[in-house]
Design a protein around this motif. Structure first.
Motif, PDB file in Angstrom:
ATOM      1  N   MET A   1     -42.414  69.638 -28.401  1.00 58.26           N
ATOM      2  CA  MET A   1     -42.402  68.203 -28.527  1.00 58.26           C
ATOM      3  C   MET A   1     -42.278  67.784 -29.988  1.00 58.26           C
ATOM      4  O   MET A   1     -41.696  66.756 -30.285  1.00 58.26           O
ATOM      5  CB  MET A   1     -43.666  67.624 -27.898  1.00 58.26           C
ATOM      6  N   ASN A   2     -42.822  68.592 -30.905  1.00 56.05           N
ATOM      7  CA  ASN A   2     -42.741  68.251 -32.320  1.00 56.05           C
ATOM      8  C   ASN A   2     -41.310  68.260 -32.823  1.00 56.05           C
ATOM      9  O   ASN A   2     -40.975  67.493 -33.715  1.00 56.05           O
ATOM     10  CB  ASN A   2     -43.599  69.199 -33.154  1.00 56.05           C
ATOM     11  N   THR A   3     -40.463  69.123 -32.268  1.00 52.84           N
ATOM     12  CA  THR A   3     -39.074  69.143 -32.718  1.00 52.84           C
ATOM     13  C   THR A   3     -38.353  67.861 -32.317  1.00 52.84           C
ATOM     14  O   THR A   3     -37.521  67.366 -33.062  1.00 52.84           O
ATOM     15  CB  THR A   3     -38.330  70.367 -32.158  1.00 52.84           C
ATOM     16  N   VAL A   4     -38.682  67.320 -31.153  1.00 50.78           N
ATOM     17  CA  VAL A   4     -38.083  66.050 -30.727  1.00 50.78           C
ATOM     18  C   VAL A   4     -38.564  64.933 -31.648  1.00 50.78           C
ATOM     19  O   VAL A   4     -37.771  64.115 -32.110  1.00 50.78           O
ATOM     20  CB  VAL A   4     -38.435  65.744 -29.251  1.00 50.78           C
ATOM     21  N   HIS A   5     -39.858  64.901 -31.947  1.00 54.87           N
ATOM     22  CA  HIS A   5     -40.403  63.884 -32.850  1.00 54.87           C
ATOM     23  C   HIS A   5     -39.789  64.005 -34.234  1.00 54.87           C
ATOM     24  O   HIS A   5     -39.456  62.993 -34.852  1.00 54.87           O
ATOM     25  CB  HIS A   5     -41.921  64.001 -32.937  1.00 54.87           C
ATOM     26  N   ASP A   6     -39.638  65.231 -34.729  1.00 55.35           N
ATOM     27  CA  ASP A   6     -39.044  65.436 -36.046  1.00 55.35           C
ATOM     28  C   ASP A   6     -37.595  64.970 -36.076  1.00 55.35           C
ATOM     29  O   ASP A   6     -37.161  64.328 -37.032  1.00 55.35           O
ATOM     30  CB  ASP A   6     -39.123  66.912 -36.457  1.00 55.35           C
ATOM     31  N   ALA A   7     -36.852  65.289 -35.034  1.00 56.54           N
ATOM     32  CA  ALA A   7     -35.442  64.880 -34.972  1.00 56.54           C
ATOM     33  C   ALA A   7     -35.316  63.361 -34.930  1.00 56.54           C
ATOM     34  O   ALA A   7     -34.469  62.779 -35.617  1.00 56.54           O
ATOM     35  CB  ALA A   7     -34.768  65.504 -33.756  1.00 56.54           C
ATOM     36  N   MET A   8     -36.161  62.709 -34.160  1.00 57.81           N
ATOM     37  CA  MET A   8     -36.105  61.245 -34.095  1.00 57.81           C
ATOM     38  C   MET A   8     -36.547  60.619 -35.410  1.00 57.81           C
ATOM     39  O   MET A   8     -35.992  59.614 -35.838  1.00 57.81           O
ATOM     40  CB  MET A   8     -36.949  60.730 -32.938  1.00 57.81           C
ATOM     41  N   SER A   9     -37.531  61.207 -36.064  1.00 57.05           N
ATOM     42  CA  SER A   9     -37.970  60.694 -37.364  1.00 57.05           C
ATOM     43  C   SER A   9     -36.860  60.792 -38.392  1.00 57.05           C
ATOM     44  O   SER A   9     -36.647  59.871 -39.181  1.00 57.05           O
ATOM     45  CB  SER A   9     -39.184  61.475 -37.867  1.00 57.05           C
ATOM     46  N   ARG A  10     -36.138  61.908 -38.407  1.00 61.98           N
ATOM     47  CA  ARG A  10     -35.018  62.071 -39.354  1.00 61.98           C
ATOM     48  C   ARG A  10     -33.925  61.048 -39.111  1.00 61.98           C
ATOM     49  O   ARG A  10     -33.249  60.624 -40.032  1.00 61.98           O
ATOM     50  CB  ARG A  10     -34.442  63.480 -39.261  1.00 61.98           C
ATOM     51  N   GLN A  11     -33.748  60.636 -37.853  1.00 61.03           N
ATOM     52  CA  GLN A  11     -32.726  59.652 -37.517  1.00 61.03           C
ATOM     53  C   GLN A  11     -33.217  58.224 -37.701  1.00 61.03           C
ATOM     54  O   GLN A  11     -32.471  57.268 -37.504  1.00 61.03           O
ATOM     55  CB  GLN A  11     -32.267  59.849 -36.077  1.00 61.03           C
ATOM     56  N   GLY A  12     -34.476  58.043 -38.054  1.00 59.41           N
ATOM     57  CA  GLY A  12     -35.031  56.718 -38.269  1.00 59.41           C
ATOM     58  C   GLY A  12     -35.548  56.058 -37.010  1.00 59.41           C
ATOM     59  O   GLY A  12     -35.813  54.857 -37.003  1.00 59.41           O
ATOM     60  N   LEU A  13     -35.693  56.817 -35.939  1.00 57.78           N
ATOM     61  CA  LEU A  13     -36.220  56.272 -34.684  1.00 57.78           C
ATOM     62  C   LEU A  13     -37.722  56.508 -34.621  1.00 57.78           C
ATOM     63  O   LEU A  13     -38.193  57.542 -34.149  1.00 57.78           O
ATOM     64  CB  LEU A  13     -35.531  56.925 -33.484  1.00 57.78           C
ATOM     65  N   VAL A  14     -38.481  55.565 -35.160  1.00 62.09           N
ATOM     66  CA  VAL A  14     -39.941  55.630 -35.119  1.00 62.09           C
ATOM     67  C   VAL A  14     -40.477  54.290 -34.629  1.00 62.09           C
ATOM     68  O   VAL A  14     -39.832  53.264 -34.781  1.00 62.09           O
ATOM     69  CB  VAL A  14     -40.555  55.967 -36.503  1.00 62.09           C
ATOM     70  N   ARG A  15     -41.646  54.328 -34.031  1.00 58.11           N
ATOM     71  CA  ARG A  15     -42.298  53.103 -33.573  1.00 58.11           C
ATOM     72  C   ARG A  15     -43.130  52.553 -34.727  1.00 58.11           C
ATOM     73  O   ARG A  15     -44.091  53.177 -35.154  1.00 58.11           O
ATOM     74  CB  ARG A  15     -43.187  53.393 -32.364  1.00 58.11           C
ATOM     75  N   PRO A  16     -42.739  51.399 -35.286  1.00 60.21           N
ATOM     76  CA  PRO A  16     -43.443  50.871 -36.463  1.00 60.21           C
ATOM     77  C   PRO A  16     -44.871  50.435 -36.137  1.00 60.21           C
ATOM     78  O   PRO A  16     -45.195  50.122 -35.000  1.00 60.21           O
ATOM     79  CB  PRO A  16     -42.593  49.674 -36.879  1.00 60.21           C
ATOM     80  N   ARG A  17     -45.709  50.433 -37.156  1.00 64.43           N
ATOM     81  CA  ARG A  17     -47.093  49.994 -36.977  1.00 64.43           C
ATOM     82  C   ARG A  17     -47.176  48.473 -36.924  1.00 64.43           C
ATOM     83  O   ARG A  17     -48.031  47.922 -36.265  1.00 64.43           O
ATOM     84  CB  ARG A  17     -47.959  50.505 -38.122  1.00 64.43           C
ATOM     85  N   GLU A  18     -46.288  47.784 -37.618  1.00 66.01           N
ATOM     86  CA  GLU A  18     -46.276  46.319 -37.655  1.00 66.01           C
ATOM     87  C   GLU A  18     -45.174  45.794 -36.745  1.00 66.01           C
ATOM     88  O   GLU A  18     -44.101  46.389 -36.662  1.00 66.01           O
ATOM     89  CB  GLU A  18     -46.025  45.828 -39.084  1.00 66.01           C
ATOM     90  N   GLY A  19     -45.426  44.700 -36.058  1.00 64.24           N
ATOM     91  CA  GLY A  19     -44.407  44.064 -35.234  1.00 64.24           C
ATOM     92  C   GLY A  19     -44.316  44.579 -33.812  1.00 64.24           C
ATOM     93  O   GLY A  19     -43.373  44.262 -33.107  1.00 64.24           O
ATOM     94  N   ARG A  20     -45.287  45.346 -33.386  1.00 59.99           N
ATOM     95  CA  ARG A  20     -45.292  45.852 -32.011  1.00 59.99           C
ATOM     96  C   ARG A  20     -45.744  44.769 -31.046  1.00 59.99           C
ATOM     97  O   ARG A  20     -46.564  43.937 -31.384  1.00 59.99           O
ATOM     98  CB  ARG A  20     -46.283  47.008 -31.860  1.00 59.99           C
ATOM     99  N   LEU A  21     -45.208  44.821 -29.842  1.00 62.42           N
ATOM    100  CA  LEU A  21     -45.755  44.000 -28.770  1.00 62.42           C
ATOM    101  C   LEU A  21     -46.472  44.877 -27.772  1.00 62.42           C
ATOM    102  O   LEU A  21     -47.602  44.612 -27.393  1.00 62.42           O
ATOM    103  CB  LEU A  21     -44.656  43.206 -28.061  1.00 62.42           C
ATOM    104  N   LEU A  22     -45.831  45.934 -27.340  1.00 59.44           N
ATOM    105  CA  LEU A  22     -46.463  46.843 -26.393  1.00 59.44           C
ATOM    106  C   LEU A  22     -46.583  48.218 -27.047  1.00 59.44           C
ATOM    107  O   LEU A  22     -47.629  48.589 -27.527  1.00 59.44           O
ATOM    108  CB  LEU A  22     -45.653  46.912 -25.094  1.00 59.44           C
ATOM    109  N   GLY A  23     -45.498  48.951 -27.086  1.00 61.60           N
ATOM    110  CA  GLY A  23     -45.547  50.282 -27.675  1.00 61.60           C
ATOM    111  C   GLY A  23     -44.738  50.411 -28.949  1.00 61.60           C
ATOM    112  O   GLY A  23     -44.810  51.413 -29.637  1.00 61.60           O
ATOM    113  N   GLY A  24     -43.954  49.407 -29.271  1.00 64.69           N
ATOM    114  CA  GLY A  24     -43.151  49.450 -30.482  1.00 64.69           C
ATOM    115  C   GLY A  24     -41.777  50.049 -30.293  1.00 64.69           C
ATOM    116  O   GLY A  24     -41.065  50.276 -31.271  1.00 64.69           O
TER     117      GLY A  24
END
Length: 81
Positions: free
Chosen positions: A1-24
């Motif tokens: 699962m960490n490889t999927v998270h790392d790949a998405m992080s490198r592509q800029g696909l992260v759930r921001p801490r600010e501006g969330r309504l449900l899960g971001g």
């Protein structure tokens, strides 16, 4: 699962801490593609109207796969000169 998270992080696909309504998820997609979060939410809803029931599958999967944005901690020591 960490490889999927790392790949998405490198592509800029992260759930921001600010501006969330449900899960971001929509806020993260909007940030990644340069859209306002509300426009990303609207587009997400429009797509879900075209494919009914897909929100039950797509949103939770993206919520699990997209990593949360990591907080940036200030360093306790001044930079070396």
């Amino acid at each position: 699962m960490n490889t999927v998270h790392d790949a998405m992080s490198r592509q800029g696909l992260v759930r921001p801490r600010e501006g969330r309504l449900l899960g971001g998820v929509c806020a993260g997609l909007g940030r990644r593609f340069g859209l306002d979060p509300w426009i990303a939410r609207l587009l997400f809803m429009l797509i879900l109207f075209v494919i009914p029931g897909s929100q039950i599958l797509i949103y939770p999967v993206l919520w699990i796969l997209m990593p949360a944005e990591q907080p940036e901690y200030a360093t306790a020591y001044p930079p070396a000169v």
